[in-house]
Design a protein around this motif. Structure first.
Motif, PDB file in Angstrom:
ATOM      1  N   THR A  91       0.821  -1.217   0.000  1.00 42.73           N
ATOM      2  CA  THR A  91       0.000   0.000   0.000  1.00 42.73           C
ATOM      3  C   THR A  91       0.853   1.265   0.000  1.00 42.73           C
ATOM      4  N   VAL A  92       2.165   1.157   0.261  1.00 38.89           N
ATOM      5  CA  VAL A  92       3.045   2.332   0.305  1.00 38.89           C
ATOM      6  C   VAL A  92       3.248   2.857  -1.111  1.00 38.89           C
ATOM      7  N   THR A  93       2.950   4.154  -1.305  1.00 41.85           N
ATOM      8  CA  THR A  93       3.112   4.784  -2.619  1.00 41.85           C
ATOM      9  C   THR A  93       4.199   5.856  -2.630  1.00 41.85           C
ATOM     10  N   VAL A  94       4.522   6.427  -1.449  1.00 38.40           N
ATOM     11  CA  VAL A  94       5.510   7.510  -1.380  1.00 38.40           C
ATOM     12  C   VAL A  94       6.408   7.314  -0.161  1.00 38.40           C
ATOM     13  N   ILE A  95       7.713   7.515  -0.370  1.00 41.50           N
ATOM     14  CA  ILE A  95       8.680   7.560   0.727  1.00 41.50           C
ATOM     15  C   ILE A  95       9.251   8.967   0.710  1.00 41.50           C
ATOM     16  N   LYS A  96       8.983   9.720   1.759  1.00 40.92           N
ATOM     17  CA  LYS A  96       9.362  11.134   1.825  1.00 40.92           C
ATOM     18  C   LYS A  96      10.866  11.318   2.041  1.00 40.92           C
ATOM     19  N   GLU A  97      11.312  12.563   1.832  1.00 44.08           N
ATOM     20  CA  GLU A  97      12.735  12.884   1.936  1.00 44.08           C
ATOM     21  C   GLU A  97      13.287  12.556   3.318  1.00 44.08           C
ATOM     22  N   TYR A  98      14.514  12.072   3.317  1.00 44.43           N
ATOM     23  CA  TYR A  98      15.277  11.754   4.517  1.00 44.43           C
ATOM     24  C   TYR A  98      14.649  10.674   5.399  1.00 44.43           C
ATOM     25  N   ALA A  99      13.670   9.934   4.904  1.00 43.86           N
ATOM     26  CA  ALA A  99      12.956   8.948   5.728  1.00 43.86           C
ATOM     27  C   ALA A  99      13.902   7.944   6.387  1.00 43.86           C
ATOM     28  N   PHE A 100      14.939   7.522   5.668  1.00 48.98           N
ATOM     29  CA  PHE A 100      15.892   6.547   6.195  1.00 48.98           C
ATOM     30  C   PHE A 100      17.328   7.067   6.101  1.00 48.98           C
ATOM     31  N   LEU A 101      17.484   8.354   6.091  1.00 54.37           N
ATOM     32  CA  LEU A 101      18.808   8.965   5.955  1.00 54.37           C
ATOM     33  C   LEU A 101      19.754   8.479   7.041  1.00 54.37           C
ATOM     34  N   ARG A 102      20.962   8.138   6.641  1.00 54.52           N
ATOM     35  CA  ARG A 102      22.051   7.731   7.538  1.00 54.52           C
ATOM     36  C   ARG A 102      21.738   6.472   8.356  1.00 54.52           C
ATOM     37  N   CYS A 103      20.933   5.582   7.799  1.00 54.39           N
ATOM     38  CA  CYS A 103      20.752   4.258   8.408  1.00 54.39           C
ATOM     39  C   CYS A 103      21.879   3.403   7.847  1.00 54.39           C
ATOM     40  N   LYS A 104      23.032   3.511   8.457  1.00 54.31           N
ATOM     41  CA  LYS A 104      24.260   2.983   7.863  1.00 54.31           C
ATOM     42  C   LYS A 104      24.320   1.466   7.752  1.00 54.31           C
ATOM     43  N   LYS A 105      23.551   0.740   8.547  1.00 56.65           N
ATOM     44  CA  LYS A 105      23.536  -0.721   8.444  1.00 56.65           C
ATOM     45  C   LYS A 105      22.451  -1.224   7.494  1.00 56.65           C
ATOM     46  N   LEU A 106      21.611  -0.319   6.989  1.00 51.70           N
ATOM     47  CA  LEU A 106      20.511  -0.727   6.121  1.00 51.70           C
ATOM     48  C   LEU A 106      21.071  -1.302   4.825  1.00 51.70           C
ATOM     49  N   ALA A 107      20.834  -2.591   4.609  1.00 45.67           N
ATOM     50  CA  ALA A 107      21.391  -3.279   3.452  1.00 45.67           C
ATOM     51  C   ALA A 107      20.316  -3.891   2.563  1.00 45.67           C
ATOM     52  N   TYR A 108      19.108  -4.099   3.090  1.00 40.57           N
ATOM     53  CA  TYR A 108      18.073  -4.828   2.356  1.00 40.57           C
ATOM     54  C   TYR A 108      16.746  -4.083   2.469  1.00 40.57           C
ATOM     55  N   ILE A 109      16.103  -3.824   1.334  1.00 42.29           N
ATOM     56  CA  ILE A 109      14.738  -3.297   1.361  1.00 42.29           C
ATOM     57  C   ILE A 109      13.899  -4.031   0.319  1.00 42.29           C
ATOM     58  N   LYS A 110      12.655  -4.264   0.692  1.00 41.28           N
ATOM     59  CA  LYS A 110      11.674  -4.807  -0.241  1.00 41.28           C
ATOM     60  C   LYS A 110      10.634  -3.713  -0.430  1.00 41.28           C
ATOM     61  N   LEU A 111      10.626  -3.140  -1.625  1.00 37.73           N
ATOM     62  CA  LEU A 111       9.731  -2.024  -1.919  1.00 37.73           C
ATOM     63  C   LEU A 111       8.322  -2.498  -2.250  1.00 37.73           C
ATOM     64  N   SER A 112       7.383  -1.586  -2.117  1.00 33.53           N
ATOM     65  CA  SER A 112       6.000  -1.815  -2.500  1.00 33.53           C
ATOM     66  C   SER A 112       5.894  -1.895  -4.022  1.00 33.53           C
ATOM     67  N   VAL A 113       5.069  -2.797  -4.535  1.00 33.33           N
ATOM     68  CA  VAL A 113       4.860  -2.862  -5.981  1.00 33.33           C
ATOM     69  C   VAL A 113       4.085  -1.649  -6.473  1.00 33.33           C
ATOM     70  N   GLY A 124      19.565   8.171   1.660  1.00 29.68           N
ATOM     71  CA  GLY A 124      20.907   8.748   1.573  1.00 29.68           C
ATOM     72  C   GLY A 124      21.831   8.215   2.648  1.00 29.68           C
ATOM     73  N   TYR A 125      23.061   7.923   2.256  1.00 29.17           N
ATOM     74  CA  TYR A 125      24.110   7.445   3.156  1.00 29.17           C
ATOM     75  C   TYR A 125      23.762   6.114   3.815  1.00 29.17           C
ATOM     76  N   CYS A 126      23.025   5.277   3.096  1.00 27.94           N
ATOM     77  CA  CYS A 126      22.758   3.904   3.522  1.00 27.94           C
ATOM     78  C   CYS A 126      23.716   2.994   2.748  1.00 27.94           C
ATOM     79  N   ASN A 127      23.834   1.771   3.177  1.00 27.22           N
ATOM     80  CA  ASN A 127      24.711   0.806   2.500  1.00 27.22           C
ATOM     81  C   ASN A 127      23.884  -0.284   1.818  1.00 27.22           C
ATOM     82  N   LEU A 128      22.918   0.124   1.027  1.00 25.78           N
ATOM     83  CA  LEU A 128      22.027  -0.844   0.398  1.00 25.78           C
ATOM     84  C   LEU A 128      22.784  -1.785  -0.535  1.00 25.78           C
ATOM     85  N   SER A 129      22.539  -3.075  -0.329  1.00 23.58           N
ATOM     86  CA  SER A 129      23.123  -4.072  -1.225  1.00 23.58           C
ATOM     87  C   SER A 129      22.044  -4.869  -1.945  1.00 23.58           C
ATOM     88  N   SER A 130      20.819  -4.857  -1.420  1.00 26.91           N
ATOM     89  CA  SER A 130      19.704  -5.595  -2.024  1.00 26.91           C
ATOM     90  C   SER A 130      18.444  -4.762  -1.985  1.00 26.91           C
TER      91      SER A 130
END
Length: 133
Positions: A91-113, A124-130
């Motif tokens: 149901t998520v359609t929008v992710i606003k600015e800086y919502a996850f800024l500087r979550c340095k361990k954040l490596a995995y996200i599954k987005l809404s279709v 910004g400044y996350c370490n996304l790998s997946s």
């Protein structure tokens, strides 16, 4: 909102019932403003400024956004230092600015279709790998 250990990770089930950052429950404003002004604080200085509820928040390792949430407000999970995974309801359609800024361990996200827009520096400044849709 509730927490539970899921797949070995302390998980927040985010239901949008509170605007976490705006009410100061998760991140104390003095820390945020120091960071936005590029004033570096030590981890000890940060922890001294946090409320007990905020300290508990920083231990979350996973966030599962529940069905019915359409927008992740700006700065909601700003600098959540232990956050590793985020799973968004479809149901998520929008992710606003800086919502996850500087979550340095954040490596995995599954987005809404149904995601339509990710605003500036949302991850910004996350370490996304997946990233999965």
């Amino acid at each position: 909102m509730r927490t539970k250990v899921v797949d070995g990770l302390l998980t927040l089930f985010y239901d949008g019932s509170k605007e976490l950052w705006n009410q100061g429950h998760l991140i104390e404003k003095s820390i945020v403003w120091n960071r936005l002004e590029n004033k570096e604080l030590t981890e000890e200085e940060k922890m001294k400024q946090l409320s007990p509820e905020c300290r508990k928040y920083w231990s979350w390792e996973q966030v599962i956004v529940q069905e019915g949430i359409t927008v992740i407000p700006q700065r909601t999970f700003l600098e959540c230092k232990n956050l590793e995974r985020v799973i968004f309801a479809d149901t998520v359609t929008v992710i606003k600015e800086y919502a996850f800024l500087r979550c340095k361990k954040l490596a995995y996200i599954k987005l809404s279709v149904n995601l339509e827009f990710i605003e500036e520096y949302a991850f910004g400044y996350c370490n996304l790998s997946s990233v999965f849709v």
